[in-house]
Design a protein around this motif. Structure first.
Motif, PDB file in Angstrom:
ATOM      1  N   VAL A  17      36.962  13.710  41.810  1.00 18.52           N
ATOM      2  CA  VAL A  17      36.970  14.027  40.383  1.00 18.52           C
ATOM      3  C   VAL A  17      38.419  14.015  39.912  1.00 18.52           C
ATOM      4  CG1 VAL A  17      36.434  15.729  38.596  1.00 18.52           C
ATOM      5  CG2 VAL A  17      34.878  15.423  40.544  1.00 18.52           C
ATOM      6  N   VAL A  18      38.740  13.106  38.990  1.00 19.91           N
ATOM      7  CA  VAL A  18      40.102  13.006  38.463  1.00 19.91           C
ATOM      8  C   VAL A  18      40.215  13.886  37.227  1.00 19.91           C
ATOM      9  CG1 VAL A  18      41.947  11.477  37.717  1.00 19.91           C
ATOM     10  CG2 VAL A  18      40.191  10.622  39.292  1.00 19.91           C
ATOM     11  N   THR A  19      41.105  14.869  37.282  1.00 20.83           N
ATOM     12  CA  THR A  19      41.321  15.786  36.173  1.00 20.83           C
ATOM     13  C   THR A  19      42.765  15.653  35.685  1.00 20.83           C
ATOM     14  OG1 THR A  19      42.191  17.687  37.403  1.00 20.83           O
ATOM     15  CG2 THR A  19      39.805  17.372  37.414  1.00 20.83           C
ATOM     16  N   ASN A  20      43.087  16.373  34.636  1.00 24.42           N
ATOM     17  CA  ASN A  20      44.487  16.456  34.210  1.00 24.42           C
ATOM     18  C   ASN A  20      45.070  17.819  34.612  1.00 24.42           C
ATOM     19  OD1 ASN A  20      43.902  18.403  32.032  1.00 24.42           O
ATOM     20  ND2 ASN A  20      42.931  16.658  31.008  1.00 24.42           N
ATOM     21  N   ASN A  21      46.358  17.949  34.480  1.00 22.18           N
ATOM     22  CA  ASN A  21      47.025  19.188  34.895  1.00 22.18           C
ATOM     23  C   ASN A  21      46.655  20.360  33.989  1.00 22.18           C
ATOM     24  OD1 ASN A  21      49.039  20.472  36.695  1.00 22.18           O
ATOM     25  ND2 ASN A  21      50.158  20.788  34.780  1.00 22.18           N
ATOM     26  N   ASN A  78      47.212  15.160  25.538  1.00 21.21           N
ATOM     27  CA  ASN A  78      46.572  13.885  25.219  1.00 21.21           C
ATOM     28  C   ASN A  78      47.603  12.780  25.043  1.00 21.21           C
ATOM     29  OD1 ASN A  78      44.066  12.408  24.463  1.00 21.21           O
ATOM     30  ND2 ASN A  78      45.086  12.221  22.480  1.00 21.21           N
ATOM     31  N   GLU A  79      48.781  13.140  24.538  1.00 20.10           N
ATOM     32  CA  GLU A  79      49.834  12.152  24.315  1.00 20.10           C
ATOM     33  C   GLU A  79      50.365  11.605  25.645  1.00 20.10           C
ATOM     34  OE1 GLU A  79      48.849  14.220  20.932  1.00 20.10           O
ATOM     35  OE2 GLU A  79      49.660  15.143  22.764  1.00 20.10           O
ATOM     36  N   GLU A  80      50.272  12.409  26.710  1.00 17.09           N
ATOM     37  CA  GLU A  80      50.764  11.985  28.020  1.00 17.09           C
ATOM     38  C   GLU A  80      49.703  11.263  28.844  1.00 17.09           C
ATOM     39  OE1 GLU A  80      52.005  15.431  30.123  1.00 17.09           O
ATOM     40  OE2 GLU A  80      53.548  16.005  28.686  1.00 17.09           O
ATOM     41  N   ARG A  81      48.459  11.239  28.396  1.00 17.87           N
ATOM     42  CA  ARG A  81      47.352  10.781  29.230  1.00 17.87           C
ATOM     43  C   ARG A  81      47.621   9.408  29.844  1.00 17.87           C
ATOM     44  NH1 ARG A  81      46.135   9.359  24.090  1.00 17.87           N
ATOM     45  NH2 ARG A  81      44.829   7.508  23.678  1.00 17.87           N
ATOM     46  N   LYS A 120      44.268   0.812  28.167  1.00 23.63           N
ATOM     47  CA  LYS A 120      44.119   1.302  29.534  1.00 23.63           C
ATOM     48  C   LYS A 120      43.275   2.575  29.571  1.00 23.63           C
ATOM     49  CE  LYS A 120      48.609   0.904  29.603  1.00 23.63           C
ATOM     50  NZ  LYS A 120      50.041   0.959  29.959  1.00 23.63           N
ATOM     51  N   ASP A 121      42.903   3.064  28.387  1.00 22.81           N
ATOM     52  CA  ASP A 121      42.122   4.294  28.306  1.00 22.81           C
ATOM     53  C   ASP A 121      40.630   3.986  28.287  1.00 22.81           C
ATOM     54  OD1 ASP A 121      41.627   6.960  28.224  1.00 22.81           O
ATOM     55  OD2 ASP A 121      42.102   7.222  26.104  1.00 22.81           O
ATOM     56  N   ALA A 122      40.214   3.059  27.461  1.00 25.10           N
ATOM     57  CA  ALA A 122      38.797   2.692  27.392  1.00 25.10           C
ATOM     58  C   ALA A 122      38.444   1.802  28.580  1.00 25.10           C
ATOM     59  CB  ALA A 122      38.503   1.969  26.084  1.00 25.10           C
TER      60      ALA A 122
END
Length: 274
Positions: free
Chosen positions: A63-67, A93-96, A222-224
């Motif tokens: 599972v890939v999460t954010n910090n 979100n700006e760093e995603r 690269k997000d979608a």
């Protein structure tokens, strides 16, 4: 087969809706990442993990999460010691990194060289979806071609084509193109494509190749994950497995719809998704 659940998004649309919710009925959900939202009797992501853990052909679940939300996923994962969390290191979100980069992060970190089931962490399906049937179909097509991949499709309305990636297919249910959010006049297809892909191990190197080609592109490309699929269609075979529909928990309205449906209709939880 490995499973990678993409759960590193920040849920900006849902967060905005929750802040603007006048009756404050759902204020308690502020700060809850979308994959951990309560749906019916359990967090959304738990439906997937419960269905996946009983399969003998699934060796790992990542599972890939954010910090920013990592601590919440660590608390959730205490119930699932067989799940491996991956922190993408971003805090806003700006760093995603984007969904495709998160996919590659998991591939690199664990040197994955196997078929990979990619699941969007904010997606669930109706009761006609069964992992057993989907994976069985994938195993059939990959026997004929080591580079073959499988994606889902479901019917959408004319006015919804601008919201989704739309698959165009031939008479053999093989994808000929994926159009990202086209107008209804730009395509005759009404097959929407959710983020649920079964990628063959011989296609995995394509993910990094895609990112290399898009290294200077805007983050949206690269997000979608549909952009990756659209790129992949021109290189390796992609086949379609049709389902009746999905729940895409993107905003407060869609969350309420999904939550109510599960409260009222999903009775046999142990077999749901299996």
């Amino acid at each position: 087969m490995k499973v990678i659940i993409l759960a590193a998004g920040y849920g900006t649309r849902l967060f905005k809706d929750l802040k603007n919710d006048r009756n404050e009925q759902f204020k308690h959900l502020i700060g809850v990442p979308k994959p951990l939202l309560p749906i019916g009797e359990r967090p959304l992501i738990s439906y997937w993990v419960e269905a996946l853990k009983v399969r003998d052909d699934i060796s790992d679940i990542f599972v890939v999460t954010n910090n920013h939300y990592h601590h919440k996923f660590k608390e959730w994962a205490q119930k699932y010691p067989f799940v491996t969390l991956i922190n993408d290191g971003t805090s806003s979100n700006e760093e995603r990194l984007g969904a495709v980069s998160c996919l590659q992060l998991a591939i690199d970190k664990f040197q994955i060289n196997d078929h990979v089931l990619v699941i969007g962490g904010d997606t669930l399906f109706y009761e006609d979806f069964h992992l057993h049937n989907v994976i069985g179909q994938f195993e059939t097509i990959v026997k004929d071609n080591n580079y073959a991949n499988l994606v889902l499709s479901y019917p959408c309305k004319d006015e919804e084509t601008r919201k989704y990636g739309i698959l165009e297919t031939d008479e053999n249910h093989k994808v000929t193109a994926l159009r990202e959010k086209p107008s209804p006049t730009d395509t005759a297809s009404r097959q929407a494509c959710p983020c649920f892909y079964v990628l063959s191990k011989d296609s995995l190197t394509c993910v990094q190749t895609f990112l290399d080609e898009k290294k200077n592109a805007p983050i949206e490309e690269k997000d979608a994950p549909g952009h990756l699929l659209s790129w992949l269609v021109g290189r390796n075979p992609v086949h379609v497995y049709p389902v009746s529909g999905r729940f895409d928990v993107g905003n407060l309205e869609s969350y309420i719809t999904c939550h109510k449906y599960f409260q009222q209709n999903i009775r046999n939880i142990p077999t749901y998704l299996q």
